[in-house]
Scaffold this active site. Structure first.
Site, PDB file in Angstrom:
ATOM      1  N   MET A  50      -9.424   2.324  17.482  1.00 44.62           N
ATOM      2  CA  MET A  50     -10.686   3.042  17.380  1.00 44.62           C
ATOM      3  C   MET A  50     -11.236   3.493  18.741  1.00 44.62           C
ATOM      4  O   MET A  50     -12.180   4.277  18.801  1.00 44.62           O
ATOM      5  CB  MET A  50     -11.729   2.195  16.637  1.00 44.62           C
ATOM      6  CG  MET A  50     -12.117   0.923  17.346  1.00 44.62           C
ATOM      7  SD  MET A  50     -13.445   0.032  16.483  1.00 44.62           S
ATOM      8  CE  MET A  50     -12.609  -0.530  14.998  1.00 44.62           C
ATOM      9  N   HIS A 110       4.144   4.353  13.219  1.00 42.69           N
ATOM     10  CA  HIS A 110       3.022   4.863  12.416  1.00 42.69           C
ATOM     11  C   HIS A 110       1.691   4.603  13.093  1.00 42.69           C
ATOM     12  O   HIS A 110       0.637   4.901  12.535  1.00 42.69           O
ATOM     13  CB  HIS A 110       3.050   4.261  11.012  1.00 42.69           C
ATOM     14  CG  HIS A 110       2.463   2.891  10.881  1.00 42.69           C
ATOM     15  ND1 HIS A 110       2.728   1.868  11.760  1.00 42.69           N
ATOM     16  CD2 HIS A 110       1.606   2.377   9.952  1.00 42.69           C
ATOM     17  CE1 HIS A 110       2.075   0.780  11.371  1.00 42.69           C
ATOM     18  NE2 HIS A 110       1.392   1.063  10.296  1.00 42.69           N
ATOM     19  N   GLU A 136     -12.980   9.106  10.313  1.00 46.31           N
ATOM     20  CA  GLU A 136     -13.665   9.209  11.595  1.00 46.31           C
ATOM     21  C   GLU A 136     -13.739  10.652  12.084  1.00 46.31           C
ATOM     22  O   GLU A 136     -12.891  11.491  11.759  1.00 46.31           O
ATOM     23  CB  GLU A 136     -12.981   8.335  12.644  1.00 46.31           C
ATOM     24  CG  GLU A 136     -11.510   8.640  12.878  1.00 46.31           C
ATOM     25  CD  GLU A 136     -10.805   7.554  13.678  1.00 46.31           C
ATOM     26  OE1 GLU A 136     -11.297   6.415  13.731  1.00 46.31           O
ATOM     27  OE2 GLU A 136      -9.748   7.848  14.256  1.00 46.31           O
ATOM     28  N   HIS A 149      -8.146   0.737   7.296  1.00 47.14           N
ATOM     29  CA  HIS A 149      -8.353   2.103   6.830  1.00 47.14           C
ATOM     30  C   HIS A 149      -9.680   2.645   7.347  1.00 47.14           C
ATOM     31  O   HIS A 149     -10.637   1.901   7.520  1.00 47.14           O
ATOM     32  CB  HIS A 149      -8.310   2.143   5.307  1.00 47.14           C
ATOM     33  CG  HIS A 149      -6.967   1.785   4.765  1.00 47.14           C
ATOM     34  ND1 HIS A 149      -6.772   1.305   3.491  1.00 47.14           N
ATOM     35  CD2 HIS A 149      -5.733   1.823   5.340  1.00 47.14           C
ATOM     36  CE1 HIS A 149      -5.472   1.067   3.301  1.00 47.14           C
ATOM     37  NE2 HIS A 149      -4.827   1.381   4.411  1.00 47.14           N
ATOM     38  N   ASP A 167       0.855  -1.190   0.000  1.00 49.11           N
ATOM     39  CA  ASP A 167       0.000   0.000   0.000  1.00 49.11           C
ATOM     40  C   ASP A 167       0.891   1.240   0.000  1.00 49.11           C
ATOM     41  O   ASP A 167       1.056   1.921   1.008  1.00 49.11           O
ATOM     42  CB  ASP A 167      -0.929  -0.016   1.208  1.00 49.11           C
ATOM     43  CG  ASP A 167      -2.067   0.983   1.076  1.00 49.11           C
ATOM     44  OD1 ASP A 167      -2.231   1.528  -0.034  1.00 49.11           O
ATOM     45  OD2 ASP A 167      -2.776   1.204   2.062  1.00 49.11           O
TER      46      ASP A 167
END
Length: 473
Positions: free
Chosen positions: A372, A393, A228, A225, A147
């Site tokens: 989350m 990251h 939010e 991914h 990615d």
């Protein structure tokens, strides 16, 4: 009078392989060191064969070094160095053995200059996620990752950061209207200059990818991914955005280069593995020399994919700003899964691969998300040499996707989210917050790498995945 001319037998005894490397070594000695003794020549060539990467920029010995490194053009398997180059590990107690083993192998590549392992590291393909690897004049497609240019992007708004039950439907509607994930795309994608780039017509692999890239503009990938809403709190009064300390409404997105990056990665990884044959444990670390056409092509394609990923994020945030009826006060963006041309402490150019690690040079701004339910952090890099100007990251996984699906239940995760006051649209068990490391421990392991400017607390999260999962009200 004793001869100073070298023979192929003498060079083979030093470890030089048959073929081009021996020819280049003899030529270099005759052209540049003709008046020197045989002892001097043998000692010099011994140093070159032991670590050819050190001599790639040498005025006289670069052809010898390069012939040693790219001897795989003659269908030979390239040997790794016997000893690995030392590297710094952050948060070692929380890093699985598989990731460490992969980093150990990477540090034995003959092109390796230096490396570091971040606190969120876990096992991947080739270079571990959270691995930073600096090389000399070579790029490793799997050191960048599939990615390409995956990134974080945040916009902050001068709006009350209040998430009450009565407002949730509005936030959810804005997320549903303005984001797409996985195979879902917008029926009418917005245009962008990145689609008009000349690379799409000049590089063969990109010609067939242009139409799909256009169709996926403004959308996000699957897996981890997300887009939010949340609450950002600025804690550093002297911040780069001239924002007063306090709380702000924020939109945070995480995604990469979609099918464009994935196909570039697959194509050039196969090319590298065909041309650069390595032992089984290192095969995914095959590289492309940046002086070759293939290496230059990959570099252009990688940068295009990174710019494409940024364009997708910007369109998400443009749509969200329109729905909110506000212009953002600031945008913060940083990326990983990329390779950069940088300078080492002596001023020499190196190629820095950050696979699941982000730039943290002196004064460089970035975002390090948690899960989350846990906070993320707006950070300013401190320019730490030992980490090769890098930081983590994110929090990093503590459970693989397979393990999370096997060990966790939907009811268990729903209860966890409800307790945290976080509302989730379309996720899966593999992205449950319990599958991730404690972000506070990760941040504690890299206090020398970044300073915290602000925090971000997720409140309403949209991801790809099972739409039946954990819609918490």
């Amino acid at each position: 009078m004793a001869t100073t001319k070298l023979t192929g037998k003498e060079l083979r005894q030093l470890g030089y392989p048959e073929g081009r490397a021996i020819g280049e070594a003899i030529k270099a000695m005759e052209n540049s060191y003709k008046g020197k003794s045989k002892k001097f020549k043998l000692e010099l060539l011994t140093r070159v064969v032991q670590n050819p990467a050190l001599y790639l920029k040498h005025e006289n010995l670069a052809p010898v070094a390069k012939s040693l490194i790219i001897k795989t053009e003659y269908n030979e398997t390239l040997e790794l160095n016997k000893k690995r180059i030392p590297y710094q590990t952050y948060g070692a107690e929380g890093i699985e053995a598989g990731a460490v083993n992969q980093m150990e192998v990477a540090m034995k590549l003959p092109i390796t200059h230096s490396g570091a392992l971040m606190a969120d590291a876990h096992q991947g393909y080739g270079l571990p996620i959270g691995g930073v690897l600096a090389t000399r004049n070579a790029v490793i497609p799997y050191g960048v990752g599939v990615d390409i240019g995956c990134r974080m992007c945040m916009t902050l708004y001068d709006l009350p950061a209040v998430f009450e039950y009565k407002n949730l439907d509005n936030y959810k509607k804005m997320l549903n209207d303005n984001s797409r994930f996985g195979n879902a795309i917008f029926k009418r994608p917005k245009g962008h200059d990145v689609i008009d780039r000349s690379e799409f017509s000049e590089i063969n692999i990109l010609k067939s990818l242009k139409d799909r890239a256009y169709s996926q503009l403004g959308s996000s990938g699957g897996g981890n991914h997300f887009v939010e809403f949340g609450v950002t709190e600025i804690v550093d009064v002297e911040n780069e955005y001239n924002l007063p300390k306090g709380k702000y409404l924020a939109v945070l997105s995480h995604s990469g280069s979609r099918g464009l990056g994935a196909n570039i990665a697959r194509h050039y990884t196969k090319l590298a593995m065909d041309k650069c044959k390595l032992p089984a444990e290192a095969k995914h670390l095959a590289w492309l020399d940046l002086d070759t056409e293939d290496g230059q092509e990959y570099w252009l394609a990688m940068n295009l994919a990174g710019d494409y990923a940024s364009a997708c994020h910007h369109q998400v945030h443009e749509r969200m700003a329109t729905s909110l009826g506000e212009q953002p006060l600031a945008m913060i963006e940083n990326h990983h899964n990329f390779a950069w041309k940088e300078k080492d402490a002596e001023g020499n150019e190196i190629i820095v691969h950050r696979k699941g690690a982000t730039p943290a040079g002196k004064g460089v701004m970035g975002i390090i998300p948690g899960s989350m339910t846990s906070p993320g952090f707006i950070v300013r890099g401190r320019g730490e040499h030992a980490s090769i100007n890098s930081a983590s990251h994110g929090a990093g996984r503590v459970m693989s996707r397979t393990k999370a699906k096997a060990m966790l239940t939907r009811d268990e995760v729903r209860s966890y989210l409800k307790h945290a006051g976080v509302h989730v649209i379309g996720s899966g068990l593999d992205e449950a917050p319990m599958a991730y490391k404690d972000i506070h421990q990760v941040m504690a392991a890299q206090v020398d790498l970044v300073d915290v400017v602000g925090t971000f607390q997720p409140k309403v999260v949209r991801m790809c995945g099972d739409d039946r999962f954990a819609e918490v009200d």
